[in-house]
Enzyme design. Structure first.
Site, PDB file in Angstrom:
ATOM      1  N   ASP A 100      38.114  41.184  51.498  1.00 20.46           N
ATOM      2  CA  ASP A 100      37.818  42.420  50.776  1.00 20.46           C
ATOM      3  C   ASP A 100      38.200  43.676  51.546  1.00 20.46           C
ATOM      4  O   ASP A 100      37.374  44.339  52.182  1.00 20.46           O
ATOM      5  CB  ASP A 100      36.338  42.480  50.390  1.00 20.46           C
ATOM      6  CG  ASP A 100      36.106  43.456  49.238  1.00 20.46           C
ATOM      7  OD1 ASP A 100      37.014  44.271  48.969  1.00 20.46           O
ATOM      8  OD2 ASP A 100      35.042  43.406  48.612  1.00 20.46           O
TER       9      ASP A 100
ATOM     10  N   ASN B 213      31.247  39.698  53.606  1.00 22.80           N
ATOM     11  CA  ASN B 213      32.684  39.649  53.338  1.00 22.80           C
ATOM     12  C   ASN B 213      33.426  38.838  54.394  1.00 22.80           C
ATOM     13  O   ASN B 213      34.624  39.019  54.600  1.00 22.80           O
ATOM     14  CB  ASN B 213      33.272  41.064  53.271  1.00 22.80           C
ATOM     15  CG  ASN B 213      33.003  41.735  51.941  1.00 22.80           C
ATOM     16  OD1 ASN B 213      32.890  41.073  50.915  1.00 22.80           O
ATOM     17  ND2 ASN B 213      32.896  43.045  51.951  1.00 22.80           N
TER      18      ASN B 213
ATOM     19  N   ASP C 272      34.654  47.881  53.829  1.00 20.17           N
ATOM     20  CA  ASP C 272      33.481  47.112  53.378  1.00 20.17           C
ATOM     21  C   ASP C 272      33.107  46.113  54.468  1.00 20.17           C
ATOM     22  O   ASP C 272      33.085  44.902  54.268  1.00 20.17           O
ATOM     23  CB  ASP C 272      33.781  46.412  52.068  1.00 20.17           C
ATOM     24  CG  ASP C 272      32.516  46.040  51.292  1.00 20.17           C
ATOM     25  OD1 ASP C 272      31.407  46.272  51.824  1.00 20.17           O
ATOM     26  OD2 ASP C 272      32.638  45.525  50.175  1.00 20.17           O
TER      27      ASP C 272
ATOM     28  N   GLU D   8      39.458  46.357  50.055  1.00 22.02           N
ATOM     29  CA  GLU D   8      39.566  47.356  48.992  1.00 22.02           C
ATOM     30  C   GLU D   8      39.260  48.771  49.476  1.00 22.02           C
ATOM     31  O   GLU D   8      39.839  49.746  48.999  1.00 22.02           O
ATOM     32  CB  GLU D   8      38.592  46.963  47.880  1.00 22.02           C
ATOM     33  CG  GLU D   8      38.625  47.813  46.644  1.00 22.02           C
ATOM     34  CD  GLU D   8      37.742  47.211  45.556  1.00 22.02           C
ATOM     35  OE1 GLU D   8      38.197  47.172  44.404  1.00 22.02           O
ATOM     36  OE2 GLU D   8      36.616  46.777  45.847  1.00 22.02           O
TER      37      GLU D   8
END
Length: 376
Positions: free
Chosen positions: A264, A251, A246, A266
């Protein structure tokens, strides 16, 4: 395109979440040891000043809070909590230990500013899902709502020179990540399946799309996008690196215009460098196109594709390749997420199922133009 109301993202009660988090903190060995010091009971650490960020993500949830500890004073923290299972999750699976391990690895093997990880809890009994706690970074983040490209945001109000500094520093984050951390150190991030890391990545996205539309109207536009990828597959996908996933300025926490925290992880995975480059370029264009559609000029000179590619090549010696492929792939990936978000709105009664599923994709015109070869 026009801005839509922010959809529902959780069924959790923040006050209840705070109470349960305080109860969990009291079970930690550090808290129990403190309570026994000198034989005199000491109050257990408690959660204070808990807030949900206004730009809280559409996937995993974030809670900002302080820990008021009898011995250590106040410590500012951030909770990263797997998505609420009752809230029609954006992704089918949330691997919090994988995120935690990725952040530890990046912090240990690169000079990127990654928040210090504190605790990982895999037992969902405490907060309803696995979570981890990290030190809170101070600074400011380019907002998603309203997008930083809109008039009034701190980035929009900055000077051209300040935005140029931010852009250069942000591209440097990608360059350093890709150059400093060997992919062999992150084999746990290899996606399942056969073929090259790029093939596995695209196959995983197709499987995700299939999950999103299970029992619901399919998207002819997204399916055309996958067909386009198959017809324009890069002859040489390039080497494999750890990709952030991401990779976008929303971010990153900035002190002034310099990154102080990269957030982030993820969507981190092994793959070619261009996965991150395409995502950073396209996600800015998504907000820029949205802003222009509302009648504002936005920030058309920020994160321009040619300049991002040039900066990255200068920093790494790697000339980005197949960027038409990777920017379209980024737009396609984002379309799948947008479709899932829209179907969650249907689930919560915020809108009805449309006759045309493609109408749910906010950047439909952009993806159509990319497929027609007339966007760039």
């Amino acid at each position: 395109m026009s801005a839509a109301p922010r959809p529902r993202t959780t069924t959790r009660d923040p006050e209840e979440l705070t109470r349960r988090l305080s109860a969990w903190l009291a079970t930690l060995p550090q808290a129990l040891d403190s309570a026994r010091t000198g034989g005199t009971p000491i109050p257990a650490p408690r959660v204070t000043a808990a807030t949900v960020p206004a730009s809280n993500g559409m996937s995993s949830e974030t809670l900002l809070f302080d820990i008021d500890h009898p011995d250590l004073g106040v410590r500012s923290c951030a909770l990263r909590l797997a998505a609420d299972p009752a809230a029609y999750t954006i992704f089918p699976r949330y691997d919090m230990p994988r995120q935690y391990r990725t952040m530890e690895l990046v912090a240990d093997r690169t000079d990127l500013p990654v928040p210090r990880t504190l605790w990982l809890e895999e037992d969902p009994a405490h907060l309803g899902a696995p979570f981890f706690v990290m030190a809170r970074a101070t600074g400011r983040v380019p907002p998603d709502v309203m997008p930083y490209t809109y008039e009034g945001s701190w980035l929009h109000d900055a000077t051209d020179a300040e935005r140029d500094r931010l852009e250069a520093a942000s591209v440097s984050v990608l360059a350093r990540l890709h150059d400093q951390l060997p992919a062999t150190s992150a084999e746990f991030l290899a996606l399942p399946g056969a073929g090259t890391p790029l093939r596995r990545h695209v196959d995983a996205q197709h499987a995700y799309y299939t999950w999103v539309v299970d029992g619901l109207p399919r998207s002819p536009l997204i399916e055309r996008g996958f067909a386009w990828l198959a017809d324009h597959w890069p002859e040489d996908p390039g080497g494999t690196v750890l990709t952030w996933g991401d990779a976008r300025i929303g971010n990153i926490v900035y002190d002034g215009f310099e990154p102080t925290a990269v957030l982030d992880w993820e969507m981190a995975a092994l793959g070619p460098r261009e996965l991150d480059l395409g995502w950073m370029i396209y996600l800015h264009r998504f907000f820029q196109d949205l802003t222009e559609s509302s009648g504002q000029p936005g920030l058309p000179d920020l994160l321009r594709r040619d300049r991002v590619e040039s900066r990255y090549a200068h920093l790494t010696g790697h000339q980005p390749r197949a960027m038409e492929f990777h920017t379209l792939y980024a737009a396609l990936r984002h379309a799948i997420v947008m479709l899932r978000v829209a179907y969650r709105q249907v689930h919560f009664g915020e809108q009805s199922v449309p006759a045309d599923a493609d109408g749910l994709i906010l950047h439909r015109d952009t993806l159509e133009a990319m497929l027609a070869g007339r966007y760039w």
